[in-house]
Structure formats: C-alpha cells, structure tokens
Design an enzyme around this catalytic site. Structure first.
Site, short mmCIF file in Angstrom:
data_model
loop_
_atom_site.label_atom_id
_atom_site.label_comp_id
_atom_site.label_asym_id
_atom_site.label_seq_id
_atom_site.Cartn_x
_atom_site.Cartn_y
_atom_site.Cartn_z
N GLU A 59 0.84 -1.21 0.00
CA GLU A 59 0.00 0.00 0.00
C GLU A 59 0.87 1.25 0.00
OE1 GLU A 59 -3.16 -0.01 -1.09
OE2 GLU A 59 -3.70 -1.31 0.58
N THR B 152 2.77 2.19 -2.23
CA THR B 152 4.06 1.90 -2.85
C THR B 152 4.02 2.20 -4.35
OG1 THR B 152 3.28 -0.37 -3.00
CG2 THR B 152 4.87 0.11 -1.26
N ASP C 102 -4.48 0.70 -9.26
CA ASP C 102 -5.92 0.43 -9.39
C ASP C 102 -6.30 0.16 -10.84
OD1 ASP C 102 -5.76 1.12 -6.78
OD2 ASP C 102 -6.84 3.02 -6.96
C1 GLA Z 1 -5.33 4.65 -4.05
C2 GLA Z 1 -4.58 5.01 -5.32
C3 GLA Z 1 -3.57 3.92 -5.71
C4 GLA Z 1 -2.67 3.58 -4.51
C5 GLA Z 1 -3.49 3.34 -3.24
C6 GLA Z 1 -2.63 3.17 -2.02
O1 GLA Z 1 -6.13 3.53 -4.25
O2 GLA Z 1 -5.48 5.20 -6.39
O3 GLA Z 1 -2.81 4.35 -6.82
O4 GLA Z 1 -1.71 4.57 -4.31
O5 GLA Z 1 -4.41 4.38 -3.01
O6 GLA Z 1 -1.85 2.01 -2.12
#
Ligand code: GLA
Length: 387
Positions: A35, A37, A173
């Site tokens: 997370e 990262t 994501d």
């Molecule tokens: C959100 C962002 C992702 C990631 C997470 C944390 O979901 O959209 O890109 O940085 O937070 O891991």
C-alpha cells in the site's frame, strides 16, 4: 446483473436508433498488500473483485455525448466541442477525463450515449473510480476501433485521474481493474510494469472486506500530501545517493542512509515504503508455498506500518482491525486502498465467519457509532465486453 434489463433501461432513457447497444464491465479491486508503494515505483499485490461497473453505450448521429447513471440522479448532454472541462458532479469527471485523454491522443470525437451502473460502494477504497475509467476507455477503444492495447488504456486511465480529476494516484488500481484474473493476485512492479499472476488459493479460508463507512472527504488532499512527502524523502536522500524513487532502496540501504533525512515525519513515510516493498516480496513467496499463515502475518505488519509510520488509518479502520484480530481464526487483517476511511481486508478461517461478522460488527458499532458493511467478493477477471 441482468444485461437485458439494463438494455431495456437504456432504451427507456435514450429511445431507439439504428445503432447497436454494446455492453462492457470493469471490476473493482482489493489490494492484498503493498500500500502506498505504487507511486513510489514499488511492488503491489492487488486482485480484481466481482463487484464492478457496467457500461452500455451506442453511437448517435448528433455531435453530442450523453451521460447517465443508475447510481446518481445527474445526467447530462455535452456537445463534443465543449468537452474537456471539469464538472461539479463528481462521478462524471472520470469518464470526461478519459474522453479528454482520447481527444488529446488525436481521436476525433463523435456522438455517443453512455449509461453506467455500478455495484462497488463509492469512496470505500475499492476503486470505483478506476473501474469507471477503465470501462470507459475499453468501450471507447472498441466502439471507435482505435486498437489501443490494454496497457495503453490502463496508462491513459491513470493519466485521466492525475490530470483531469487531480488525484496524483499511482497505477495499481487501473492495472488491477484492467489485468485482473479469476482466483489470482497480480504481483506488479510499478516501475517497470512487469507483472506475474500468482494463484490465490483460499482452501478453507475466506477473504472478507469490511467497509468502515467512514466518510473521507479530505482523502484526496491528504493522499496528495503523502505523495509529496515521499518526493521530499527522495530529495533528502539524494544528498548522499542518486535515486529516482524510494523503491530503489533495500532496507539496509535505507537504514544506512536515513540520517540524511532531517525531518522525523518524512523519515517515517520513507520507512513505510521501503519496508512495505519487502513485505510484498515475502507475501508472494508465502503465497507460492500456499503458506497463508505467513501471508496473514505480513498483512498485519503492513497495517501496523500504515498506522504508525504512514499515518493513513485513523480510529475507524484501526478499530475494525483491533476487533478483527481478537477473533479466533482471523489470520490477517489490514486496511486496503488509500486509507483515511474506506475498507479493511481480512483473511479468516471459513468456520469462524459467522462469529466474525456478528462480533466485529457489534463492537465496531459500540465503539464508533458506525455500522460496518461486510462483503464477500470472488476474485475475478479484468475489464471485458459482455455483449
Ligand atoms: C489509491 C490510489 C492507488 C494507490 C493506493 C494506495 O487507491 O489510487 O494508486 O496509491 O491508493 O496504495
């Protein structure tokens, strides 16, 4: 979701014309570990889930793009020459951002009618935004025969969120929503986009997501703050080193050089990122050996680091985690997604499920006054055409 009834709703909204209605679906995602990262060029381990966004769309002969959703009252019609401007209604900016990217890449825009329906809870950290972006990008690409590949669509969707919506998110994501595979986790290197699908066999364990239902209005600005804190950490470290991002550092290199970071808070942020990358690698090893107990311990360590060093959890998520870990049969529990509210992901023995749901739900309510929602998603495939 019944595709025919969605098509009927589409016809009720937009009426008939001679063009075909196409139907697409993009899942949401849950991140198992890794997370905060991704925007540091590090490792992540998400999977796509069986909740997602349906999109029905059809060409028209008018130079206008029409949007509506079964989840929100707001619908609108915009002439193609007026696209490219952000709107106050939040959800519409995700498809608008994607279309804006296509326009910037030279696509000549024509009239289209869009109808969205999603069953991912909003603002829960399960990537409802990336799901809308990817389903739009994938469908648009097909409708206009643009022949962009999936990686291009994933990058384009991330850019839409960075440039149009204004959240400096990493690529996790969009990648998970695009490249998900049934019963697999995606081990992704966010620097190179090299990835491996790792079988995620649960046997007599279950993956449970809990929504804290904590509103997170400030999430985006706090998120961007963490992004800039990591940039600062790299700047300090570069007084001694020559790195592009925190993920280039091993734990030993970090320990040897952390003295160059004078600010305690920035030091803690960097410590989380470096240690989290290491946990992802160990978690993948554990999965390969089917060692869910070790995997669960790494999930716990990840949450603790996000709580103490990265400070993105907060009372509600921490309460859910504390209560979950008290239940016999729970082998791992952590927040998932950006944090500041949203969801936790829990790994537990299937036979303690009933007690888990009842006890955690009750104790969470007593301690926070909020009702938690429990979800039991399947691990699913990525974006696709349904009809
Ligand atoms: C959100 C962002 C992702 C990631 C997470 C944390 O979901 O959209 O890109 O940085 O937070 O891991």
């Amino acid at each position: 979701m019944n595709i025919q009834s969605l098509k009927n709703t589409f016809l009720e909204k937009y009426g008939k014309n001679d063009n075909k209605i196409s139907v697409f679906f993009a899942p949401g995602r849950v991140n198992l570990i890794g997370e905060h990262t991704d925007y540091n060029g590090g490792f992540v381990l998400p999977c796509a889930i069986s909740f997602g966004t349906y999109l029905l769309l059809r060409l028209t002969n008018e130079p206008e793009i029409e949007f509506s959703s079964l989840n929100f009252d707001f619908s609108t019609k915009i002439r193609v020459e007026n696209l490219g401007r952000k709107m106050r209604e939040e959800w519409i900016n995700y498809p608008l951002g994607v279309i804006d990217q296509f326009a910037k890449h030279g696509t000549e825009l024509k009239g289209v009618q869009f109808l969205y329906y999603g069953n991912i809870p909003n603002d829960a950290g399960l990537s409802s935004s990336a799901s809308i972006e990817l389903v739009t990008a994938f469908a648009f690409n097909k409708l206009f025969n643009l022949e962009k590949n999936l990686i291009e669509l994933i990058k384009l969707s991330q850019k839409a969120e960075n440039e149009f919506v204004g959240v400096n998110c990493g690529i996790m994501d969009q990648f998970a929503v695009g490249k998900g595979k049934k019963n697999h986790a995606i081990f992704l290197n966010c620097s190179t986009l090299d990835y491996k699908l790792v079988p995620f066999k649960l046997d007599d364990y279950k993956l449970v997501i809990i929504n804290s239902n904590k509103q997170r209005k400030l999430a985006d600005s706090k998120y961007n703050k963490r992004v800039s804190e990591c940039t600062k950490a790299v700047k300090y470290l570069n007084n001694r080193l020559n790195i592009k991002n925190l993920s280039e550092l091993s734990i030993k290199e970090f320990i040897d050089n952390r003295g160059s970071i004078p600010d305690e808070i920035i030091m803690k942020r960097a410590k989380h990122v470096v240690s989290e990358n290491d946990r992802v690698i160990s978690a993948v090893e554990a999965l390969k050996k089917n060692d869910l107990i070790t995997f669960g311990k790494l999930m716990n360590a990840s949450h603790d680091s996000l709580k103490i060093d990265y400070e993105v959890t907060g009372n509600e998520l921490d309460t859910l985690i504390d209560e979950a870990r008290k239940i016999d049969g729970v082998i791992g529990a952590r927040m998932t997604g950006a944090g500041f509210g949203g969801c936790t992901v829990n790994l537990l023995k299937t036979d303690c499920l009933e007690n888990f749901q009842e006890t955690v739900g009750k104790n969470y309510y007593e301690k926070t006054g909020l009702k938690a929602d429990f979800y039991f998603p399947e691990i699913d495939d990525g974006v696709r055409q349904l009809g």
